[in-house]
Design an enzyme around this catalytic site. Structure first.
Site, PDB file in Angstrom:
ATOM      1  N   CYS A   4       0.792  -1.225   0.000  1.00 16.88           N
ATOM      2  CA  CYS A   4       0.000   0.000   0.000  1.00 16.88           C
ATOM      3  C   CYS A   4       0.824   1.274   0.000  1.00 16.88           C
ATOM      4  O   CYS A   4       0.529   2.213  -0.736  1.00 16.88           O
ATOM      5  CB  CYS A   4      -0.981  -0.016   1.152  1.00 16.88           C
ATOM      6  SG  CYS A   4      -0.229  -0.385   2.741  1.00 16.88           S
ATOM      7  N   HIS A  38      -2.562   0.285   6.909  1.00 16.62           N
ATOM      8  CA  HIS A  38      -2.802   0.630   5.509  1.00 16.62           C
ATOM      9  C   HIS A  38      -2.347   2.065   5.272  1.00 16.62           C
ATOM     10  O   HIS A  38      -2.206   2.846   6.209  1.00 16.62           O
ATOM     11  CB  HIS A  38      -4.301   0.459   5.214  1.00 16.62           C
ATOM     12  CG  HIS A  38      -4.624   0.509   3.757  1.00 16.62           C
ATOM     13  ND1 HIS A  38      -3.950  -0.229   2.825  1.00 16.62           N
ATOM     14  CD2 HIS A  38      -5.572   1.212   3.075  1.00 16.62           C
ATOM     15  CE1 HIS A  38      -4.456   0.019   1.628  1.00 16.62           C
ATOM     16  NE2 HIS A  38      -5.442   0.889   1.751  1.00 16.62           N
ATOM     17  N   ASP A  54      -7.537   5.532  -3.097  1.00 24.12           N
ATOM     18  CA  ASP A  54      -6.746   4.419  -2.602  1.00 24.12           C
ATOM     19  C   ASP A  54      -6.267   3.594  -3.780  1.00 24.12           C
ATOM     20  O   ASP A  54      -6.994   2.741  -4.297  1.00 24.12           O
ATOM     21  CB  ASP A  54      -7.567   3.559  -1.647  1.00 24.12           C
ATOM     22  CG  ASP A  54      -6.705   2.499  -0.976  1.00 24.12           C
ATOM     23  OD1 ASP A  54      -5.511   2.394  -1.339  1.00 24.12           O
ATOM     24  OD2 ASP A  54      -7.227   1.785  -0.103  1.00 24.12           O
TER      25      ASP A  54
END
Lengths: 677, 333
Positions: free
Chosen positions: A419, A462, A478
């Site tokens: 991520c 995250h 995202d």
């Protein structure tokens, strides 16, 4: 008496206090320095040797004083490294071990006892699980036994234990009442924090340096929702915004920090206007040693107690006034539909267009080309997301190391990462394109503990980005969600399965191998949750709720009445324990047996005894009873007389005979009853 | 400063006399028991305060719970301490007279107030537990009695220096059971009068005959108790004839025999002209003992007071008592 010397060899109390001290020191192994622990164990060994009589003289004062000087200077040397709190704990344990070596008289013993209690209390700074609470409870009882023994040295251990446990059981309800009722005060001053306690997210993220994301299955927080839970894909728990990029690492902007401190000093708290539907939930955060908290956008503290303890920052973070040294519960309301456009834009823009002077040339070139093709912000964002989705990017927890020009390497060479690689690359690209963007780190997802409770673990960590788009303010993007949709939709576990990485390295391995183990794990997690919510999380706010539930409304009169009632309750408890004659004096067994039989016989025959002698009464009622019953009653009476008048030590055989006769008598009378009926 | 202290002490004694009157048997109750946190109890309280501060500042509920538990224990111990102490009954055996310089011993029996004597088992929960500490009021040295032992009595020595008749001071009895957090204590007056005889001073016998006493022309005569010889001890002989010095050296038991065991007797008279009256009294005490041992009848003249001649244990006690009282306020009685 005060300075009375204790016998050295064979003094059980000294031994118990030494052993308790050993157990306490071992339980504190993580905050203690190794040499302090060794010193403590040495002291305990000295005590044990003295107790067993292997050695007859306690070390003399001079030796121990020299040792004290040596250890104190060593500790002073390490203290800057340890920090205040740990130094103090080490000092306390060190002083106690030296005292233990010197333990000679009653006074030393009492000092050790007091220090032992305090160390035990300090143990709760470092661990607060249910298990450790029970463990320290057992240690407390052992410590009290040593103390009890000092004042009743000739009492057998078993009786000491019984007496002491009675005292403890009597004290516990009072302690509980005090715990529930006494006001929960806010912290009076800032306490030193243990340095080593900081875990979880960090204020600086360098995606290129990490070869493998170390992930643990430690719990980060539990969130208990009052109403419906958000969808899995919407569970973005914001913790930090990283607004400063130097070409490699993202970190919290120094300017932002500065401004926040100034605002706190001037007490100018950010207060976003909120409206619309909200998720209401309580977060029980595990100790992290940090001040930032976890909440979904757009979060405001949910009640007055939380509001008093939380600072709302301009970048929509919730920040606690005190670092989280122990489990802490706070109430949050999240308004998912409120845009993040209320902070001062010029300031945000100034920070979030910051760029490193050079580096990552390929990315710069690529972005300027993109910008020429998509002059509109929305289109550019879509193009970037499309690029991540379609240009062959791979989600992995084990990316290659990218030390030089990490964004270039990631975007154009390896195309694999987790991520923060994606977030870093995208935020950098947006800044290059002139769109204010920042990295946000926190947690995503969470598993259901019960219907209303979400558990979020370290492996749910995250990173995503936010871009500032005109009137909409900060909008969340995202990139990971397009690269590995499973990560967002189902969580990390699913994402790993899909990526085909080896199962052994991931944190789920082992836990879910066996159904039973998983079940147990879930049970423990549940118990831990309840423990956290009701014991550790019992704060001023919960206390107020409880009072409100009890009293209806919190008027001064009712509160006064409540406190009077509590005082009365405690007085009543004490009266129950200690007023003589409250409990019936226990009658001897044979008297009880006889009286039971007598009641039965008198109801059967209609002849009350009226204080007649036992023998006379027996002779009187015998003709009125069935034959077998009369016989048994006679046996019973005889045995009673033997016990009452003839034998001075309790005659067990006669008692046994009585019991047998009584049983037979009951049976006979019952039989005759049913036959009459 | 000193006078202030003595006045305060007198005042407090008077108050104690009022509150806990003298009696040979004391059952401890609300009137006679004092209870206060001990020094240790106060430091325990201080430690609880520290735990509270620490728990509040770290917002640590377990630490607070521990603190409250310890406080609750403190509260429960208050009652336990008191009740344990309050079920004591203390009685004394009449105290025996001693010679000056020896220790008088006050023997105190300890019983439970509410338990019938037959039923109290060795480890009965109802029976008071733990250690009791005894000392004389305002004195340092402490004597312990463990109530978990079979022997529930204590012998409390009282050091005597001068002859006379003294009321015994109050006995302080202290208990810190169960955890030493509280100190229960009481000051008991057991209504005992201790007679301290003058310490015997070895000397020549100076027994005046009756006639000479009448003739008022007293000259001393050689004593009638001249030591004559040693002979083997025959079982059944009075033990005061045994020559203990020889026995102590490890020799055979021998008895002393005296040249004149049956004397007509006479009077012992206090030499009022002597400078050291106390020494004279000591001498008289020695002679009284000797004469009584030898069963010689004698009388005693102490200035204006006179004990008629006689012999035997009672007579000896009377004479010694007269010696002890001589010159004190009580001699007039």
């Amino acid at each position: 008496m005060k300075a009375g010397r204790l016998p050295i060899a064979g003094n059980r109390n000294s031994l118990i206090i030494a052993l308790v001290f050993a157990v306490l020191s071992i339980s504190l192994y993580s905050p203690l320095m190794l040499w302090v622990l060794l010193l403590a164990l040495c002291a305990v060994t000295v005590r044990v040797a003295l107790y067993l009589g292997w050695y007859h003289h306690a070390p003399n004062h001079r030796t121990v004083n020299l040792l004290a000087i040596l250890s104190a200077s060593t500790l002073a040397w390490f203290s800057s490294e340890l920090g205040f709190l740990l130094s103090m704990v080490n000092l306390l344990v060190m002083a106690c071990s030296l005292k233990l070596m010197l333990l000679k008289n009653r006074r030393d013993f009492l000092q050790l006892f007091i220090c032992g209690l305090f160390i035990l209390g300090c143990g709760y700074i470092f661990t607060q699980t249910l298990f450790s609470a029970l463990f320290y409870l057992a240690v407390l009882v052992a410590l009290l036994i040593a103390q009890f023994g000092a004042y009743a040295p000739r009492m057998p251990l078993k009786q000491q234990l019984r007496q002491l446990l009675t005292l403890c059981v009597q004290a516990s309800p009072i302690a509980l009442v005090l715990f529930i009722v006494l006001p929960k005060l806010p912290p009076m001053w800032q306490m030193p924090a243990a340095k080593s306690a900081a875990t979880g997210l960090s204020e600086k993220v360098t995606p290129g340096d990490i070869a493998r994301l170390s992930q643990s299955s430690d719990l980060v927080f539990n969130a208990t929702f009052n109403n419906a839970l958000p969808d899995m894909k919407d569970r973005y728990w914001r913790a930090l915004t990283l607004e400063h990029f130097d070409g490699k690492s993202w970190q919290v902007s120094p300017l932002r920090k500065n401004t926040r401190e100034k605002q706190q000093w001037m007490n100018m708290e950010f207060a976003p206007a909120v409206s619309g539907p909200a998720y209401q939930y309580q977060v029980i955060a595990e100790p992290s040693g940090q001040r930032w908290l976890y909440a979904m956008d757009l979060a405001v503290p949910g009640d007055s107690a939380s509001r008093a303890a939380i600072w709302q920052s301009n970048d929509y973070l919730l920040i606690a006034h005190q670092p989280l040294m122990s489990k802490w519960a706070y109430q949050v309301n999240s308004y998912p539909h409120v845009p993040l456009n209320q902070a001062s834009f010029p300031f945000d823009q100034r920070i979030n267009l910051q760029l490193p002077d050079n580096g990552n040339p390929k990315t710069r070139q690529w972005v300027s080309q993109l910008r020429q093709r998509y002059p509109e912000d929305g289109a550019l964002l879509n193009a970037l997301m499309d690029h991540f989705a379609n240009a062959g990017f791979r989600y992995t927890l084990e990316p290659p190391v990218m030390p030089i020009d990490p964004v270039d390497t990631f975007l154009f060479e390896h195309k694999s990462g987790f991520c923060s690689h994606y977030a870093s690359a995208m935020a950098y690209a947006l800044r290059l394109a002139g769109i204010p963007a920042r990295m946000v780190t926190g947690y995503h997802g969470g598993s259901l503990l019960t219907d209303q409770v979400l558990s979020v673990h370290q492996y749910d960590a995250h990173a995503w980005i936010e871009a500032h788009l005109g009137d909409s303010g900060w909008v969340r993007f995202d990139p990971t969600s397009v690269v590995a949709p499973a990560r967002i939709r189902f969580g990390l576990e699913q994402a790993i399965n899909e990526s085909g990485e080896s199962y052994t390295r991931n944190p789920f391995y082992g836990l879910k191998q066996f159904a039973l183990l998983a079940e147990l794990n879930h049970l423990f997690a549940n118990i831990d949750y309840l423990w956290s919510r009701w014991v550790l999380g019992f704060n001023a706010n919960r206390q107020q709720d409880l009072f409100q539930w009890l009293l209806g409304s919190l008027t001064p009169l009712r509160l006064t009445l409540l406190f009077l009632a509590v005082l009365a309750l405690i007085a009543g408890l004490l009266a129950l324990y200690f007023l003589p004659g409250w409990r019936k004096p226990a009658r001897p067994k044979h008297v009880r047996l006889y009286q039971q039989a007598e009641v039965l016989v008198s109801t059967h025959t209609g002849q009350a005894r009226n204080n007649q002698p036992v023998g006379a009464y027996c002779a009187k009622v015998s003709p009125l009873l069935p034959e077998t019953a009369a016989q048994q009653f006679k046996t019973l009476c005889n045995a009673f007389e033997v016990i009452e008048y003839k034998s001075s030590p309790p005659n067990t055989s006669a008692l046994l005979a009585m019991r047998r006769a009584q049983k037979k008598l009951f049976r006979a009378l019952k039989h005759s009853h049913s036959s009459v009926a | 400063m000193n006078t202030l202290k003595t006045r305060w002490q007198q005042q407090s004694l008077r108050w104690l006399d009022d509150r806990i009157p003298a009696r040979t048997k004391h059952t401890l109750n609300l009137r006679s028991i004092f209870i206060f946190p001990s020094k240790f109890g106060l430091s325990y309280l201080l430690m609880c305060g520290c735990l509270f501060l620490l728990g509040t500042n770290y917002q640590n509920n377990l630490m607070l719970l521990l603190c409250y538990f310890l406080l609750a224990l403190l509260l429960v111990c208050l009652f336990k301490s008191y009740l344990n102490f309050a079920c004591l009954t203390l009685t004394v055996d009449p105290i025996q007279s001693v010679f000056a310089g020896n220790n008088a011993v006050l023997s105190i029996q300890i019983q439970a107030a509410n338990v019938r004597p037959g039923t109290s088992g060795g480890h009965d929960d109802k029976f008071p537990q733990g250690q009791l500490h005894f000392r004389w009021l305002r004195q340092k040295s402490m004597f312990n009695c463990d109530l978990n032992q079979a022997e529930r009595s204590i012998r409390l020595p009282y050091i005597t220096q001068r002859r006379g008749v003294y009321p015994l001071p109050r006995v302080t009895c202290i208990s810190e059971y169960p955890l030493g957090l509280y100190r229960c204590w009481t000051h008991l007056d057991f209504d005992q009068r201790l007679v301290v005889y003058p310490a015997p001073v070895p000397c020549e016998m100076q027994l005046e005959s009756r006639s000479q006493e009448a003739g008022k022309n007293a000259t001393s005569q050689p004593g009638h108790d001249d030591f004559y010889s040693l002979r083997p001890f025959v079982p059944g002989e009075p033990l005061n004839r045994v020559a203990w010095k020889n026995v102590a050296k490890g020799a055979d038991w021998v008895s002393k025999s005296f040249s004149q065991q049956q004397s007509l007797g006479g009077f012992l008279r206090l030499n009022l002209s002597s400078r050291d009256i106390e020494k004279e009294l000591g001498k008289l005490a020695f002679q009284v003992l000797q004469l009584s041992d030898n069963q010689v009848p004698f009388g005693l003249i102490l200035g204006s007071k006179c004990v008629e001649p006689g012999s035997g244990e009672r007579h000896k006690q009377t004479c010694l008592l007269a010696l002890a009282r001589y010159g004190t306020l009580e001699s007039a009685v």
